[in-house]
Design an enzyme around this catalytic site. Structure first.
Site, PDB file in Angstrom:
ATOM      1  N   ASP A  74       0.847  -1.185   0.000  1.00 51.99           N
ATOM      2  CA  ASP A  74       0.000   0.000   0.000  1.00 51.99           C
ATOM      3  C   ASP A  74       0.890   1.246   0.000  1.00 51.99           C
ATOM      4  O   ASP A  74       1.886   1.307   0.731  1.00 51.99           O
ATOM      5  CB  ASP A  74      -0.872  -0.024   1.266  1.00 51.99           C
ATOM      6  CG  ASP A  74      -1.922   1.067   1.261  1.00 51.99           C
ATOM      7  OD1 ASP A  74      -2.772   1.049   0.364  1.00 51.99           O
ATOM      8  OD2 ASP A  74      -1.880   1.931   2.156  1.00 51.99           O
TER       9      ASP A  74
ATOM     10  N   GLU B 267       1.367   0.153  -4.986  1.00 52.50           N
ATOM     11  CA  GLU B 267       0.885   1.441  -5.478  1.00 52.50           C
ATOM     12  C   GLU B 267       2.090   2.364  -5.617  1.00 52.50           C
ATOM     13  O   GLU B 267       2.706   2.721  -4.615  1.00 52.50           O
ATOM     14  CB  GLU B 267      -0.103   2.057  -4.481  1.00 52.50           C
ATOM     15  CG  GLU B 267      -1.412   1.312  -4.360  1.00 52.50           C
ATOM     16  CD  GLU B 267      -2.373   2.029  -3.406  1.00 52.50           C
ATOM     17  OE1 GLU B 267      -3.530   2.251  -3.799  1.00 52.50           O
ATOM     18  OE2 GLU B 267      -1.961   2.370  -2.279  1.00 52.50           O
TER      19      GLU B 267
END
Ligand code: CA
Length: 667
Positions: A345, A374
């Site tokens: 993340d 990400e």
């Protein structure tokens, strides 16, 4: 737990940070041992904790499980730890303390605070106390023979993004262990029409890996009375989330049940990816901060916590003990829980050195372990851009992939503007962006970067660094995005758009990824009846849970997805892992009709049995003719059907492609 009485001054904080970054501290107080946490075997129990600035550390042992009423609880004993090497404190006890609850009392700067152990491997309900665990007692039967699927190369993976609770909460799932790890281990479940649900559905769909939203211990859900949350608020990084267990009060149950889930997925031939959120902690008043104040976080010059996560704080992964925490934690999940990869993340908040260190450690365990994330941050971050593990820097991180937002937005329109259209919904001038994505954002001689609207450079070294997708837990589901951006269209036309979108990212070079339920037009109508829920992180189950009876309604769409997945798996031409091979074996057709894309995979690309595969993409509202190489072509996919068995023939050098559809041919 006791709160600190008085906030430290900016001067005191800066003094600590200066000390942490000093040579003396790096040399004398960086611990490289592998025994942090509580280690328990039949021979006894050892406590080791890193707290270099502490004046004293005691361990509190609670033999009774009084965690539910912890405010009134008093430890049975408090035992001082001895100061040991490199900032650690240590205690060895003769007794195997398996199941014993513990905390630490840390004395520093004239005050004493109680804290849980960030290195703990078990905890009480809601993580109120750490718990000593003998991990050898937590394995389900047959665990020693458990292993994940073998993956020759990352581009062979097809990723299915799933929230544990979503899978089973709706009554239509037919799953008994609703909202739990064990719900994902259930087989033989079906909906009203008798169609497979849950694990059997995922297996039948044909994806290779299930990517689980956070299932490490997070803070926002009361484990004793659970409701829905995505779980992006980490509490204990090395412990499974208790609300997914059948008994959060028994510290070993969640461990055994998560392992049982992994075992069931592996038995079905599926790999397991964990979504890990090392970029921040649910609160800055964390176990980390009570043990080593401000060390684990990036701080602003004014002494406040930097907030690159947009969640209140961000971890300082570039500091050696934070880096080693991430390295050890991922290695722990891979080895103890047999997981097959990680999704990071806000990976852009992690420094490049740390991501490289994780890759190197995971390579020692199993080079097939997947890593992707990400490639962006959530807010302003003090780490220099050149040090961030962003999409723009991913070429410095071989073996790690980033989400391809370029292709995502080109296919369906921006995620920041629900009304914006994309290629499949009829927006023009996006062909070069689509072509860029089809090459896995790696260099290709036919891509003209000046015509790519969303990127200034080829950011991927190879398609193995590129995760292609059009839906994830964030933002509108694909079906809802189509409804918002093409509200005047008929449902049947939007279904064609949906299928075309799927055909693009499933045949693109890279690693395909999709949100669970995309294959049967998942929708999340807002609970208040106004439109759709594009940020359902704490919305009720009624919004989030998969509605398995819609699978019956949209069975043809599901069959189409199954066909695309089977086709991709059957043909290595779609799964090349090297930019050079793609440049040599993927050619875009010249002279295609306006606002279309066509490409040829030729020369038995990737070792394919087919000499040539031709993929033609037509988002226009009318059928258009394509010039293709002269051959007897077999039809593998059109706007209606897709599969590994051809269902028609195209002879010669012309192919008509129906409105809003793809045509996939091979010979
Ligand atoms: Ca929790």
């Amino acid at each position: 737990m006791k709160q600190s009485q008085k906030s430290p001054t900016k001067k005191q904080i800066v003094a600590k940070l200066t000390r942490y970054d000093s040579e003396a501290f790096l040399r004398d107080d960086t611990y490289t041992g592998n025994d942090l946490g509580a280690t328990c075997t039949n021979e006894g129990t050892a406590f080791c904790v890193w707290s270099p600035l502490a004046d004293a550390v005691q361990v509190c042992l609670y033999t009774e499980n009084t965690a539910a009423s912890h405010t009134a609880a008093v430890p049975d004993v408090r035992i001082p730890l001895q100061k040991s090497s490199h900032g650690t404190w240590y205690l060895k006890m003769e007794e195997p303390l398996h199941g014993t609850h513990y905390t630490y009392l840390v004395t520093m700067d004239g005050k004493t605070q109680e804290t849980t152990d960030p290195y703990a491997r078990a905890c009480s309900a809601n993580g109120i106390r750490s718990v000593v665990v003998d991990l050898s007692k937590t394995n389900p039967e047959g665990w020693e023979n458990d292993h994940g699927p073998s993956l020759a190369k990352p581009t062979d993976a097809i990723l299915y993004e799933l929230h544990i609770r979503d899978l089973s909460m709706d009554s239509s799932s037919g799953i008994l262990q609703k909202g739990r790890f064990l719900g994902l281990a259930e087989t033989g479940t079906h909906n009203k029409a008798g169609l497979f649900t849950g694990l059997d559905h995922i297996k039948e769909l044909g994806v290779t890996h299930v990517h689980l939203l956070p299932c490490f211990d997070y803070a926002s859900v009361d484990e004793l009375c659970p409701d829905f949350n995505w779980g992006y608020d980490p509490a204990n990084y090395n412990i499974p989330e208790g609300s997914y267990s059948s008994d959060p009060n028994d510290a070993t149950v969640r461990i055994r049940e998560m392992k049982t889930m992994v075992q069931a997925l592996h038995a079905a031939g599926l790999g397991v990816i964990m979504d890990v959120v090392y970029n921040h902690t649910s609160t800055a008043d964390s176990h980390f901060n009570r043990l080593v104040p401000y060390y684990y976080y990036r701080m602003n010059p004014d002494g406040s916590f930097s907030d690159g996560s947009a969640c209140g704080n961000e971890t300082a992964t570039e500091r050696p003990m934070v880096r080693s925490f991430l390295v050890d934690s991922t290695a722990y999940w891979a080895q103890e829980y047999h997981v097959d990869g990680f999704r990071f993340d806000l990976m852009g908040l992690h420094d490049i050195g740390t991501m490289k260190a994780i890759r190197a450690r995971l390579d020692e365990i199993n080079p097939q372990l997947l890593m992707y994330g990400e490639g962006w941050t959530g807010g302003t971050c003090p780490l220099p851009e050149t040090m961030r593990a962003t999409k723009q820097n991913i070429s410095l991180l071989p073996g790690i992939a980033a989400f391809n937002d370029n292709l995502r937005d080109a296919i369906k329109g921006s995620v920041f503007n629900e009304k914006e259209k994309g290629f499949v919904t009829g927006r023009k001038n996006l062909c070069e962006d689509i072509r860029f994505g089809i090459c896995g954002c790696a260099p290709h001689p036919q891509i003209h970067l000046e015509n790519v609207r969303s990127a200034a450079a080829f950011w991927a070294l190879s398609p193995a660094q590129c995760v292609n997708y059009v839906s994830a837990h964030d933002n509108l589901t694909l079906w809802d995005k189509l409804a918002c951006s093409f509200s005047t269209g008929t449902k049947s036309l939007r279904i064609r758009m949906n299928k075309l979108a799927a055909a693009i990212y499933m045949t693109a070079q890279g690693i395909p990824f999709f949100q669970a339920g995309e294959e049967f037009l998942r929708s999340k109508p807002a609970a208040d009846g106004t439109g759709f829920d594009e940020n359902s992180y704490r919305s009720p189950d009624s919004v989030n849970a998969l509605k398995w009876d819609t699978l019956t309604k949209h069975y043809a769409v599901y069959e189409y997805y199954r066909g695309l997945i089977a086709l991709r798996k059957a043909h290595p031409a779609f799964r090349m892992d090297c930019a050079k091979d793609i440049a040599a074996h993927l050619s875009f057709l010249a002279n295609v009709p306006e606002n279309t894309v066509g490409f040829l995979l030729h020369g038995h690309a990737g070792g394919d049995v087919l000499e040539e595969i031709c993929v033609l993409l037509n988002p226009n509202r009318v059928a258009v003719p394509f010039d293709i190489p002269d051959a007897v072509w077999e039809i593998y996919a059109d706007g209606e059907r897709c599969g590994i068995t051809p269902h028609g023939i195209v002879r010669g050098k012309n192919a008509m492609v129906a409105a809003v559809s793809c045509l996939i041919l091979g010979h």
